[in-house]
Design an enzyme around this catalytic site. Structure first.
Site, short mmCIF file in Angstrom:
data_model
loop_
_atom_site.label_atom_id
_atom_site.label_comp_id
_atom_site.label_asym_id
_atom_site.label_seq_id
_atom_site.Cartn_x
_atom_site.Cartn_y
_atom_site.Cartn_z
N ASP A 238 0.83 -1.21 0.00
CA ASP A 238 0.00 0.00 0.00
C ASP A 238 0.86 1.26 0.00
O ASP A 238 1.77 1.40 0.83
CB ASP A 238 -0.91 -0.01 1.24
CG ASP A 238 -2.04 1.01 1.14
OD1 ASP A 238 -1.72 2.21 1.05
OD2 ASP A 238 -3.21 0.61 1.18
N ARG B 195 0.27 4.11 0.97
CA ARG B 195 0.08 5.01 2.12
C ARG B 195 0.92 4.60 3.33
O ARG B 195 0.84 5.26 4.38
CB ARG B 195 -1.41 5.02 2.50
CG ARG B 195 -2.32 5.54 1.40
CD ARG B 195 -3.77 5.25 1.71
NE ARG B 195 -4.06 3.82 1.72
CZ ARG B 195 -5.26 3.29 1.99
NH1 ARG B 195 -6.25 4.10 2.31
NH2 ARG B 195 -5.41 1.98 1.97
N HIS C 188 -1.61 -2.96 8.18
CA HIS C 188 -2.25 -1.66 8.43
C HIS C 188 -3.76 -1.82 8.40
O HIS C 188 -4.31 -2.67 7.69
CB HIS C 188 -1.79 -0.61 7.42
CG HIS C 188 -2.22 -0.89 6.00
ND1 HIS C 188 -3.36 -0.35 5.45
CD2 HIS C 188 -1.67 -1.66 5.03
CE1 HIS C 188 -3.49 -0.76 4.21
NE2 HIS C 188 -2.47 -1.56 3.93
N CYS D 62 -6.76 -2.34 5.21
CA CYS D 62 -6.00 -2.94 4.11
C CYS D 62 -6.92 -3.40 2.98
O CYS D 62 -7.87 -4.16 3.21
CB CYS D 62 -5.18 -4.12 4.63
SG CYS D 62 -4.22 -4.97 3.37
#
Length: 208
Positions: free
Chosen positions: A44, A46, A98, A101
């Site tokens: 990801d 982020r 995280h 997800c």
């Protein structure tokens, strides 16, 4: 939309800024990398591994894939793990998922997405094995619970490898941690899944 030329300009600014603070930084980095940590995280965009924990280039060895999975047949992952443990001799391995997800969310759904469905199948099995824990939870809470359970499972999967167990046998200090990152606040939470010795594993997964 950001043009590709902007990325090159950003890179020049980043390089110049680092050299302004430490003129020998890149020369020193080029000679040898000595990270103490291996980060196994999600792809990801982020969740930037180095920035999340405030480490500079050279301080964190990184492997990332969709949903931070540790798959026993994934030669890419196993090669990274073996190099990190046997050659770089990292002392700490961090599996960091995280909340929110997308891979975990997809595993909880029933939409066919393609090749990724095969990659995420183990997450569907993990959900099925813990069905009672999901009962009555709102959809987003279910996603976040499976994110946590996934990290805890992948920590154990790391420790089930012969790579990690052989390191322990030869007395090499090696600890595996399970963390989860919050997209909403940028904070990392330790899930209390740390393993530092074979005695913490089920005997079925131990090698003599």
């Amino acid at each position: 939309m950001m043009e590709i030329e902007q990325l090159l300009a950003n890179n020049r600014f980043w390089s110049e800024s680092l050299r302004a603070r430490d003129p020998d930084f890149f020369a020193r980095l080029a000679r040898q990398q000595r990270p103490e940590f291996l980060w196994i995280g999600c792809s990801d965009s982020r969740v930037p591994a180095n920035e999340v924990v405030g480490l500079m280039p050279g301080e964190l060895f990184v492997h990332r894939n969709v949903a931070n999975m540790v798959v026993a047949t994934d030669m890419n992952f196993l090669s990274v793990l073996q190099y990190a443990v046997d050659v770089l001799r990292v002392r700490q391995i961090i599996v960091c998922g995280h909340y929110g997800c997308g891979g975990v969310r997809a595993a909880l759904g029933h939409e066919e997405l393609g090749l990724i469905d095969n990659w995420l199948r183990a997450l569907k099995a993990l959900y099925h094995q813990n069905l009672e824990r999901f009962s009555g939870l709102a959809p987003e809470a279910q996603v976040n619970l499976l994110c946590e359970l996934n990290v805890q499972r992948q920590v154990r999967n790391v420790c089930h490898t012969t790579i990690v167990q052989n390191a322990w046998k030869r007395g090499q200090p090696l600890v595996v941690h399970g963390w989860i990152y919050g997209l909403q606040d940028g904070l990392v939470k330790d899930l209390g899944a740390t393993i530092e010795a074979p005695a913490q594993l089920d005997g079925s997964f131990l090698y003599e």
